[in-house]
Each structure stands twice: as structure tokens, then as C-alpha cells.
Design a protein around this motif. Structure first.
Motif, PDB file in Angstrom:
ATOM      1  N   LYS A 216       0.824  -1.210   0.000  1.00 47.92           N
ATOM      2  CA  LYS A 216       0.000   0.000   0.000  1.00 47.92           C
ATOM      3  C   LYS A 216       0.856   1.257   0.000  1.00 47.92           C
ATOM      4  O   LYS A 216       0.444   2.298  -0.530  1.00 47.92           O
ATOM      5  CB  LYS A 216      -0.920  -0.006   1.218  1.00 47.92           C
ATOM      6  CG  LYS A 216      -2.072  -0.988   1.105  1.00 47.92           C
ATOM      7  CD  LYS A 216      -3.045  -0.819   2.262  1.00 47.92           C
ATOM      8  CE  LYS A 216      -4.289  -1.629   2.057  1.00 47.92           C
ATOM      9  NZ  LYS A 216      -5.293  -1.410   3.122  1.00 47.92           N
ATOM     10  N   SER A 217       2.032   1.186   0.581  1.00 50.64           N
ATOM     11  CA  SER A 217       2.887   2.376   0.618  1.00 50.64           C
ATOM     12  C   SER A 217       3.601   2.614  -0.707  1.00 50.64           C
ATOM     13  O   SER A 217       4.179   3.679  -0.912  1.00 50.64           O
ATOM     14  CB  SER A 217       3.919   2.251   1.744  1.00 50.64           C
ATOM     15  OG  SER A 217       4.853   1.221   1.465  1.00 50.64           O
ATOM     16  N   THR A 219       2.036   2.298  -3.803  1.00 48.57           N
ATOM     17  CA  THR A 219       1.090   2.731  -4.832  1.00 48.57           C
ATOM     18  C   THR A 219       0.092   3.711  -4.225  1.00 48.57           C
ATOM     19  O   THR A 219      -0.468   3.427  -3.156  1.00 48.57           O
ATOM     20  CB  THR A 219       0.339   1.530  -5.441  1.00 48.57           C
ATOM     21  OG1 THR A 219       1.283   0.540  -5.857  1.00 48.57           O
ATOM     22  CG2 THR A 219      -0.496   1.957  -6.632  1.00 48.57           C
ATOM     23  N   HIS A 220      -0.137   4.831  -4.889  1.00 48.93           N
ATOM     24  CA  HIS A 220      -1.006   5.864  -4.322  1.00 48.93           C
ATOM     25  C   HIS A 220      -1.957   6.415  -5.382  1.00 48.93           C
ATOM     26  O   HIS A 220      -1.658   6.408  -6.586  1.00 48.93           O
ATOM     27  CB  HIS A 220      -0.163   7.012  -3.751  1.00 48.93           C
ATOM     28  CG  HIS A 220       0.760   6.582  -2.649  1.00 48.93           C
ATOM     29  ND1 HIS A 220       0.356   6.444  -1.350  1.00 48.93           N
ATOM     30  CD2 HIS A 220       2.064   6.221  -2.681  1.00 48.93           C
ATOM     31  CE1 HIS A 220       1.365   6.035  -0.619  1.00 48.93           C
ATOM     32  NE2 HIS A 220       2.422   5.895  -1.400  1.00 48.93           N
ATOM     33  N   LYS A 221      -3.092   6.881  -4.888  1.00 49.88           N
ATOM     34  CA  LYS A 221      -4.077   7.536  -5.752  1.00 49.88           C
ATOM     35  C   LYS A 221      -4.159   9.004  -5.357  1.00 49.88           C
ATOM     36  O   LYS A 221      -4.285   9.316  -4.168  1.00 49.88           O
ATOM     37  CB  LYS A 221      -5.444   6.856  -5.616  1.00 49.88           C
ATOM     38  CG  LYS A 221      -6.534   7.530  -6.440  1.00 49.88           C
ATOM     39  CD  LYS A 221      -7.780   6.663  -6.567  1.00 49.88           C
ATOM     40  CE  LYS A 221      -8.465   6.406  -5.262  1.00 49.88           C
ATOM     41  NZ  LYS A 221      -9.741   5.666  -5.436  1.00 49.88           N
ATOM     42  N   VAL A 259       4.732   8.510  -1.199  1.00 52.04           N
ATOM     43  CA  VAL A 259       3.868   9.685  -1.157  1.00 52.04           C
ATOM     44  C   VAL A 259       4.696  10.955  -1.062  1.00 52.04           C
ATOM     45  O   VAL A 259       4.306  12.018  -1.574  1.00 52.04           O
ATOM     46  CB  VAL A 259       2.857   9.579   0.011  1.00 52.04           C
ATOM     47  CG1 VAL A 259       3.561   9.688   1.362  1.00 52.04           C
ATOM     48  CG2 VAL A 259       1.753  10.608  -0.127  1.00 52.04           C
ATOM     49  N   VAL A 276      -4.329  13.277  -1.609  1.00 51.99           N
ATOM     50  CA  VAL A 276      -3.897  11.882  -1.641  1.00 51.99           C
ATOM     51  C   VAL A 276      -5.028  11.050  -1.053  1.00 51.99           C
ATOM     52  O   VAL A 276      -5.447  11.271   0.087  1.00 51.99           O
ATOM     53  CB  VAL A 276      -2.601  11.667  -0.848  1.00 51.99           C
ATOM     54  CG1 VAL A 276      -2.186  10.189  -0.906  1.00 51.99           C
ATOM     55  CG2 VAL A 276      -1.481  12.548  -1.390  1.00 51.99           C
TER      56      VAL A 276
END
Length: 301
Positions: A216-217, A219-221, A259, A276
Motif C-alpha cells: 500500500k505504501s 502505490t497511491h491515488k 507519497v 492523496v
């Protein structure tokens, strides 16, 4: 610890599993994800010692699994379709498990009875729904107190209350006994709630294997609106963008990277909107699979 090294398996000319290597540590819950036909069930059956690998090895604490009774005594595999002997009840199946597994605990079997109170001990299992049969399988498996529990679609057919009950029981076994759990499921929301490690398979290969938090850390939207449309093209050359959508002036981007790095690049262009957003495991899975060429195109007929 489970160690898988250079694993291959073919059925006739079709490669079901190709060059898979990974380690599953004691006391962890490992989620195995993948597209339909990716080879997940084949991998689980090799892990359980049901299929012989064509090449490679699988060991449990250094001991082989295939044709090794001592290793098989320590693990239980629950298939997608529950299986019981014809015309048997949970009481009769418990007698069979008691004679088969040296680790069987009658005390644990009785302790678990209230958790599976909807199952009548004398009712024939073949007359029960798939969900109740799955509950019976889990009841018997946990009563054997295995070191490794291998589950193929374990919550399919369970109602929401029972799903929570099963998850709590697995968490308890992991915390108290150091049970190792390997789960394959298409219900990514449940996997996200349960697992600390995940692996994603496609076409017989392991695309990635990471701790869920690390995945999860990576890949970010983000949602961002730039003051100049040329800035959209500019960040494309600086960031690893795997997906983008534009709705009016606001763009939604799926970006690989930290991020901090994403924020640093975007803020240079002083956007008037920049957020984010949290990503679910399902979203990460979809974009990872798309990156591997398994992209979904919605077709309306």
C-alpha cells in the motif's frame, strides 16, 4: 516456515505454475491473489502435498511436504468444494479426523461447538448448504490444531456474521498458537482485513509478493487540478503513472512511488487541488494486473 523454491507444474502442455519462489513465515496470514486460471489452486495443492511438483521444492521447517507423512500431519488443506464421506455427520467425521491426525484435540472440538452452533452434530452433512458445510470443515480443521492451515475460498457461502466469527477464530489461533495460514480468495476486501502478506499470481507466475503495508505504501491515488494543462504532461515524465482519468479540470492518477516523492513533484506546479486518497487492495490488484497485461475493458451488449 514454508519455503517454496523454483516451483514448476504442467498439466499436459499447459504450464499451471512457473518458477515460483516465496517464503511464508510462521504465525503469518498469507493471501494468495490472482486472475481466474492463474494457478492459485494448483500452487495450494502442491503446498498441501497433493500434487507433485515437476521441478522445484516445498519444505516445512526444512522438511519436504510431498510424500512426507510427518509434514502432512502438521497441515490441513480445505478445498473450495467441501468434501465429506457419504451419509456422515459432523460427529462421524470427527471420529475419522481423530483417528487420522495425532494432534486432534477433543477439548478444542468441544470448545468450538458454540461458535458453530448452527450445525447439528447428528445431521447428515450432505443435506446442509455449502456455507454450513464450509463451517463444518473449519470446525474439524481447527480441532486438529494444525501448524499450517491452507484455505481455498474459505469464506465463500458464509453469511456476514459467520465471516466475522471465522476471522476472529483464525486471528485467535495465529495469536495464541502461531498458526500459519495461507488463503486464496477473490474476496479482496476480506483478504485485506485478514492478511499481513500478499502474493499476486498471473498466468502461473508470481507477479509480486510483499507485506500488505509495504504494498500500500508503494502505490497511491491522487486527485489533482493544475493551473496549466501542460503540467499534466510534465508530471508524466517525472512519475510512474499507471493509470489516469480526467473529469473536467480534475485528474485522478494512480502512481507508483512514495507519497513524499509524489507530493514533491506535484507541489512544484502549485495545483489548486491536490489530495492523496486511500487505496483499497482491490484497486491495487486491478492496476497491478493491468500492468501485467490483464486489463479489463467494459463491454456493454
Amino acid at each position: 516456515m514454508i519455503e517454496i523454491s523454483g516451483l514448476h507444474k504442467k498439466f499436459e502442455e499447459e504450464a499451471a505454475v512457473q518458477d515460483i519462489s516465496l517464503a511464508v513465515h510462521k504465525g503469518s496470514i498469507f493471501g494468495l491473489l490472482g486472475s481466474n486460471g492463474a494457478g492459485k489452486t494448483t500452487l495450494l495443492k502442491m503446498l498441501a502435498g497433493i500434487y507433485r511438483p515437476d521441478r522445484g521444492s516445498i519444505t516445512l521447517d526444512g522438511q519436504p511436504v510431498y510424500e512426507h507423512p510427518a509434514s502432512k500431519q502438521r497441515m490441513i488443506f480445505l478445498a473450495d468444494q467441501p468434501y465429506f464421506f457419504a451419509q456422515t455427520s459432523i460427529t462421524q467425521m470427527a471420529t475419522f479426523y481423530r483417528s487420522t491426525y495425532t494432534s486432534w484435540s477433543e477439548e478444542r472440538f468441544q470448545q468450538l461447538a458454540p461458535a458453530f452452533a448452527s450445525i447439528s452434530p447428528k445431521r447428515k452433512l450432505h443435506r446442509m448448504s455449502k456455507g454450513m458445510q464450509r463451517q463444518a470443515s473449519l470446525w474439524l480443521a481447527l480441532s486438529c490444531k494444525p501448524d499450517v492451515l491452507i484455505l481455498d475460498e474459505p469464506i465463500d457461502g458464509l453469511d456476514p456474521v459467520m465471516r466475522r466469527q471465522v476471522k476472529n477464530l483464525l486471528f485467535q489461533e495465529v495469536a495464541e498458537r502461531g498458526l500459519t495460514v495461507v488463503i486464496s480468495s477473490h474476496n479482496l476486501r476480506e483478504i485485506e482485513d485478514m492478511c499481513d502478506h500478499v502474493g499476486i499470481m498471473h498466468e502461473g507466475r508470481l507477479l509480486l509478493e510483499k507485506e500488505l503495508d509495504d504494498l500500500k505504501s508503494d502505490t497511491h491515488k491522487i486527485q489533482v487540478a493544475f493551473r496549466d494543462e501542460h503540467h499534466q504532461q510534465a508530471i508524466g515524465g517525472l512519475l510512474d503513472i499507471v493509470h489516469r482519468e480526467q473529469r473536467g479540470s480534475v485528474g485522478t492518477y494512480i502512481i507508483k512511488g512514495t507519497v513524499e516523492r509524489i507530493t514533491e513533484v506535484v507541489q512544484v506546479y502549485q495545483p489548486y487541488v491536490f489530495d492523496v486518497l486511500p487505496m483499497t487492495l482491490e484497486e491495487i490488484f486491478i492496476y497491478e494486473m493491468g500492468d501485467a497485461g490483464y486489463d479489463a475493458h467494459i463491454i456493454l451488449l
